[in-house]
Design an enzyme around this catalytic site. Structure first.
Site, PDB file in Angstrom:
ATOM      1  N   ILE A 151       0.841  -1.321   0.109  1.00  0.00           N
ATOM      2  CA  ILE A 151      -0.057  -0.001  -0.030  1.00  0.00           C
ATOM      3  C   ILE A 151       0.790   1.270   0.024  1.00  0.00           C
ATOM      4  CG2 ILE A 151      -2.058  -0.983   1.168  1.00  0.00           C
ATOM      5  CD1 ILE A 151      -1.182  -0.202   3.716  1.00  0.00           C
ATOM      6  N   ASP A 152       0.317   2.419  -0.337  1.00  0.00           N
ATOM      7  CA  ASP A 152       1.167   3.462  -0.600  1.00  0.00           C
ATOM      8  C   ASP A 152       1.512   3.899   0.721  1.00  0.00           C
ATOM      9  OD1 ASP A 152       0.670   3.593  -3.278  1.00  0.00           O
ATOM     10  OD2 ASP A 152      -1.502   4.793  -3.167  1.00  0.00           O
ATOM     11  N   LYS A 153       2.677   4.757   0.687  1.00  0.00           N
ATOM     12  CA  LYS A 153       3.298   5.441   1.890  1.00  0.00           C
ATOM     13  C   LYS A 153       2.321   5.914   2.984  1.00  0.00           C
ATOM     14  CE  LYS A 153       6.451   9.005   3.284  1.00  0.00           C
ATOM     15  NZ  LYS A 153       7.312  10.403   2.866  1.00  0.00           N
ATOM     16  N   ARG A 254      -7.119   5.821  -5.494  1.00  0.00           N
ATOM     17  CA  ARG A 254      -7.179   7.385  -5.751  1.00  0.00           C
ATOM     18  C   ARG A 254      -7.257   7.785  -7.243  1.00  0.00           C
ATOM     19  NH1 ARG A 254      -0.819   7.732  -3.346  1.00  0.00           N
ATOM     20  NH2 ARG A 254      -1.172   9.935  -3.691  1.00  0.00           N
TER      21      ARG A 254
END
Length: 341
Positions: A151-153, A254
């Site tokens: 998953i993204d930062k 997103r």
């Protein structure tokens, strides 16, 4: 090109290589600014240093930082970074482990923690923490220990990590076959019209800004992506939604939510860090700015995760609390909607 890069590649130090083709619509733009749009976490100083070292090429020729990139140009850059073994150094970083047994563990990743080392993030990652916690993690096809998905930062939430080769193969197949269950909670701009729906559209890199992904609805580029969403609560100028992933593409939620006109709240990369819905009143702008300060990241949390256990065959399901920063921001919008709408 071969001779120009040869000596560096023979050194013991590792280098990162990036290659881009400027799109047909590319207006003339300095190569340092062009690369800032294309390489995540690359600072102006790092790009300028690469130019001074003769490590930026356009159409196979070394160029200075003020070279103007034009449509169709092939741009290559080479950055020095620490040796590979240093990128995989175990670090004693606390982990929020939700579940663990002999073959896997489930971790609740905080927002702000990068999952694996890469350009600009060589230490302090989830991988560094996992290597300290479990000494002999299997390595996936991208040389990333234990990782089955990511998953993204700045997204918080649940990740499953494999501790054996067999578990990694079994879990990876579930993600590939779309049999794993993943539900995210997101706060998005605007009043989502339908109570539920499905977003379909291939996802690939944005040709003009490689740090962004883009939907290609005709399927001419990219990989298939499917997101199912449902409205959890309407809060006036924003909506709290549940998103269930059928596929797991980079930035999928997103990009898909922006595609249907509902950019994630405070998602800087996709323009959600501006007032996208609401009034022009100064008081409202101040309210939104305060909400941004409470939640200084995109409003996205990987809340639930489900998969079949690789050994027992049991269906495992895990749920996590929405983290405090996101929860406080949601409460702020609830209060605003109650008194202002």
């Amino acid at each position: 090109m071969e001779s120009a890069m040869g000596p560096e590649l023979n050194d013991e130090e590792l280098y990162e290589h990036h290659k881009f083709i400027a799109s047909k619509g590319q207006e003339p733009l300095r190569v340092d600014k062009f690369l800032m749009n294309f390489i995540e976490n690359a600072t102006r100083n790092k790009i300028q240093q690469a130019a001074k070292d003769g490590h930026i090429w356009v159409n196979e020729k070394i160029v200075k930082q003020n070279y103007k990139v034009k449509a169709g140009d092939e741009v290559k850059v080479l950055f020095e970074h620490p040796p590979y073994e240093l990128l995989l150094t175990p670090e004693n970083i606390p982990l929020d482990i939700v579940y663990e047994d002999d073959v896997l563990l489930v971790v609740n990743k905080p927002a702000g923690m990068v999952v694996h080392p890469g350009h600009g993030n060589y230490t302090g990652t989830l991988i560094n923490a996992l290597l300290y916690h479990s000494k002999d993690l299997p390595v996936n096809s991208n040389d990333r220990p234990g990782l089955v998905h990511r998953i993204d930062k700045d997204t918080s939430g649940l990740l499953v990590v494999a501790k054996t080769e067999a578990a990694m193969t079994h879990l990876a197949k579930q993600f590939f076959d779309k049999t794993s269950e993943r539900e995210y909670v997101a706060l998005v701009w605007g009043n989502v019209e339908d109570e539920s729906g499905t977003i379909e559209g291939n996802i690939a890199r944005n040709p003009k800004n490689r740090l962004q992904m883009q939907v290609f609805p005709e399927g001419e580029q990219g990989k298939e992506a499917v997101t199912h969403y449902g409205v959890l609560e309407r809060l006036g100028y924003v909506t709290l939604v549940s998103c269930k992933l059928e596929t797991g593409r980079t930035h999928q939620i997103r990009v898909h939510m922006k595609y249907i006109g509902h950019t994630l709240f405070n998602d800087e990369r996709y323009g959600g860090d501006k007032v996208l819905k609401g009034t022009t009143f100064t008081k409202y702008k101040q309210f939104v700015d305060n909400a941004f300060k409470i939640l200084p990241r995109q409003a996205l949390h990987a809340k639930t995760l489900g998969f079949v256990h690789p050994v027992s065959g049991e269906m495992m399901r895990f749920d996590s609390e929405i983290p405090e920063d996101m929860s406080l921001c949601i409460d702020k919008w609830k209060d605003y909607a109650k008194h202002s709408m």
